[in-house]
Enzyme design. Sequence first.
Site, mmCIF file in Angstrom:
data_model
loop_
_atom_site.group_PDB
_atom_site.id
_atom_site.type_symbol
_atom_site.label_atom_id
_atom_site.label_comp_id
_atom_site.label_asym_id
_atom_site.label_seq_id
_atom_site.Cartn_x
_atom_site.Cartn_y
_atom_site.Cartn_z
ATOM 1 N N TYR A 53 22.952 -23.575 14.050
ATOM 2 C CA TYR A 53 22.315 -24.497 14.982
ATOM 3 C C TYR A 53 20.958 -24.000 15.473
ATOM 4 O O TYR A 53 20.312 -24.681 16.279
ATOM 5 C CB TYR A 53 23.259 -24.781 16.156
ATOM 6 C CG TYR A 53 24.491 -25.512 15.699
ATOM 7 C CD1 TYR A 53 24.518 -26.888 15.587
ATOM 8 C CD2 TYR A 53 25.634 -24.808 15.307
ATOM 9 C CE1 TYR A 53 25.641 -27.562 15.127
ATOM 10 C CE2 TYR A 53 26.765 -25.467 14.844
ATOM 11 C CZ TYR A 53 26.760 -26.839 14.757
ATOM 12 O OH TYR A 53 27.878 -27.495 14.281
ATOM 13 N N GLU A 93 32.139 -43.772 4.755
ATOM 14 C CA GLU A 93 31.907 -43.063 3.497
ATOM 15 C C GLU A 93 30.605 -43.511 2.838
ATOM 16 O O GLU A 93 29.864 -42.707 2.271
ATOM 17 C CB GLU A 93 33.075 -43.276 2.539
ATOM 18 C CG GLU A 93 34.390 -42.672 2.998
ATOM 19 C CD GLU A 93 34.264 -41.207 3.339
ATOM 20 O OE1 GLU A 93 33.560 -40.472 2.609
ATOM 21 O OE2 GLU A 93 34.845 -40.788 4.347
ATOM 22 N N HIS A 126 27.655 -41.646 4.146
ATOM 23 C CA HIS A 126 27.425 -40.356 3.486
ATOM 24 C C HIS A 126 26.652 -40.555 2.184
ATOM 25 O O HIS A 126 25.719 -39.792 1.872
ATOM 26 C CB HIS A 126 28.762 -39.676 3.178
ATOM 27 C CG HIS A 126 29.482 -39.152 4.380
ATOM 28 N ND1 HIS A 126 28.880 -38.392 5.347
ATOM 29 C CD2 HIS A 126 30.784 -39.268 4.759
ATOM 30 C CE1 HIS A 126 29.764 -38.057 6.269
ATOM 31 N NE2 HIS A 126 30.929 -38.588 5.943
ATOM 32 N N HIS A 173 42.213 -25.198 12.299
ATOM 33 C CA HIS A 173 40.863 -24.647 12.181
ATOM 34 C C HIS A 173 40.776 -23.194 12.646
ATOM 35 O O HIS A 173 39.792 -22.515 12.331
ATOM 36 C CB HIS A 173 39.891 -25.507 12.986
ATOM 37 C CG HIS A 173 39.799 -26.918 12.498
ATOM 38 N ND1 HIS A 173 40.816 -27.832 12.694
ATOM 39 C CD2 HIS A 173 38.835 -27.571 11.817
ATOM 40 C CE1 HIS A 173 40.460 -28.991 12.158
ATOM 41 N NE2 HIS A 173 39.280 -28.862 11.616
#
Length: 840
Positions: free
Chosen positions: A394, A553, A556, A682
């Site tokens: 970032y 989608e 993207h 995660h």
Amino acid sequence: MQSASVLVWLCLSLSLSWADPQLNLPTPRPEVFYNGYTPNVATTPAQLRADRDRDQRYGPPYSDEGGGANVDDGLDDFRFGQTNDERQRLGYAYPSPRVNFSDTPFSGDRYSNHNYGPVSSTTDRAFGNDPNLKGRLSDGPYPTQGDRNFNPNDQYNYNNNPNVEFVGVNNRNRFENPFLSNQDRFNLNQGYLERQRYQQDRRYQQELEKLRTLLVESDQKGSLECTANVAAQWNFETNVNDFTQTEALNAQQRYVEFQRITAEQSKRINKDLIFDRRLYRQLMLQSEVGPNALPLDVLDRYNRLLNEMLFLYNSASICAYQQPFQCDLHYIPHLKDIMAKSRDWDELQHTWVEFHRKAGRGMRDSYEQLIDVMQEVAYVNNVTNGGEYWYLAYESGNFRQDMDIVWEQIRPLYESLHAYVRRKLRDYYGPDRINRIAPIPSHILGNMYGQSWSNALDILISYPGRKLIDVTPRMVEQGYTPLLMFQLAEEFFTSINMSAVGPEFYRNSVLEQPLDRRVLCEPSAWDFCNRHDFRVKICTDINQRSLISVHHEMAHIQYFLQYRHLPKIFRNGANPAFHQAVGDAIALSVSTPRHLQTLGLLQRSLDESSYDINYLFTMAIDKVAFLPFALSLDNWRYDVFSGNANKRTMNCHYWNMREKYSGIKPPVLRSEMDFDLGAKYHIPANIPYIKYFFSTVLQFQIYRAMCREAGQYIPGDPRKPLHKCDVYRQPAAGNLLKKLMSKGASQPWQEVLEETLQEGRLDGTALREYFAPLEEWLRQENLRTNEYVGWNYDGDYCKRSIETAGLQVFGGYYNSAQETGPYLHLLVLSICFYFRFNFV
């Protein structure tokens, strides 16, 4: 003696009765069998399967058939899909033939006679042994305050520039914003005169051309390697069998090795002599490959730790509530379904406690080792600690503080929502279980992690008599097909002046479940790295959710199309959150009643405020409720990786953060025997989570900018509120989005936002504007019911030791034990001590 034995029995019985059974359940630790690259080490069949199986190494969506525990809880993160790049896991060691590159400019002995070394710290600042160059530079090319042309804010001022040296973590600030006037890391350290002399030097220009040629060659090779890897992954996911799985794993290994060697080559180039911002950025991005930069033995350890933790996570199963012989319940689909649909407090508590015990406790030791390894990952990526590495992508020195500022902008809305939800749950479960001023127990919110509350909508909905919009019956009635849904999505983008995808897209994509082979159906968009082959893989259902997912989608794919002219290293989002944010911004427009009416799926306009509030409330309990969970998760990870939080208290530190940001607490008392974060995919997979916080906020910024550009949103005009904006057939909105997409990762995200949205930072005000009608409704509703807004700390949620000081779980929140409890306990302990000292 008989009375003594009775008292001893009484002592033991009372000691056991006061202990919390949830805190003392034994957890068998798994045997660790190392494998892979260490010869002559025994390996169990189960561990061998775990290492061979791609879902153990690479994580979702490489999952078992039927949705076993290996499937990521991705739908909980508001992802209708993701790009293939987002799912490629890096950092896996393996033997592979090394790729031979051409000689590297600006590095090694080859260019030592050209005297282009790093800036010396000596007084004469000489470069190499060239007496002519030394004489030229010893005259003092650096401006001083006595110079007439001295500018203290000059980006080339050696004394003022914080990025004095770009080699080594102690000599530069990797995160400084390069777009502040005195922090331009792309023009680096040299004073203006020195820089000008370099650029005029013919030999320097020759070497710079060689560098450009090298980057072009590595870009071409990288694109070919990427294409081969993506093709192998595609073959596996669209035709799952042993052969395609092996090929996919081998291709992934080759590609990671290529990236590793490219990074090593790029690191040897002296970046202090590159004054072209674009070239410098290419080299900087090529040099950062995360864990792949580790020495092979440390990289192997890193991979083993992840494999061990994922093995525990994927294999975690519990017994059903009050059914001790049914013990094969995995998170997906069983436990997730229970948490979503059950309204039995005890069943939800049992499910929560047991899954966190089985999935988390066993991996705590491995995670503590991972914390140490992350320090080494940070070191080889030129940052000072693992916390800074976590936010490396970032490009900000104050990223955590910036995110906390954004959260403070959103927090008043969240607190109003939290207060209303707590009241509805208290009305349902009773005031004896939910305190009106305390945090909410996490297990009753419809989700294992309390991160999304939409599954509890039947309890929480604002106006139960006003049905939510569901166009699924109309889609079925009108004969919608997967192909038609994608054609509608393509037409949406062409209507805003963006690109058509062409017949190749439809010919190569998988839009529905084939009947002749197994396919991994999780929605995903694929860039084959060759500037023309873009695909989608999704098993489309004919329903409203799939309609929105298809548009997501296709967003993207549009992103791929808009930045395909860039070098491979720049063909990505400006930061890890941009792809997701763009797709979600389009979904905000597509899901509006106005757009559904335009498609002919709604027969009448729904202008009643009750429908508006229900619509916004449904969005809020997904998106707004999610934000503090995502923030606390990665702020916790930042703290443990940077050493701000002690390993010995990291579980309690997590619950303190959940209480601080979310007003959420565990359903039972926790201790440092537990590792509750291990139950979230995660964490054992070591995948960053802050991008979901970032993308959830950024999508509203992008959406607001498009709506303003299209004239569909005018602040303060009740006829054109933000939540009703539809950018369909608005080319001005598409042109703004094209400008943002076309930059790819060629510039830091701050500059991309500044040039496209005229907002150089993440900003929570757009989200507040979107939910403004709901926030006002919540304010009035909380006033009407005299609801307490906020929450008060109501006792310990976590203890370092399992000795709980007489605390007990009662009615969902933590109180001191009943009045007679502590006194009776002390009395019995006194008798026990008396017998010990008098009868032993």
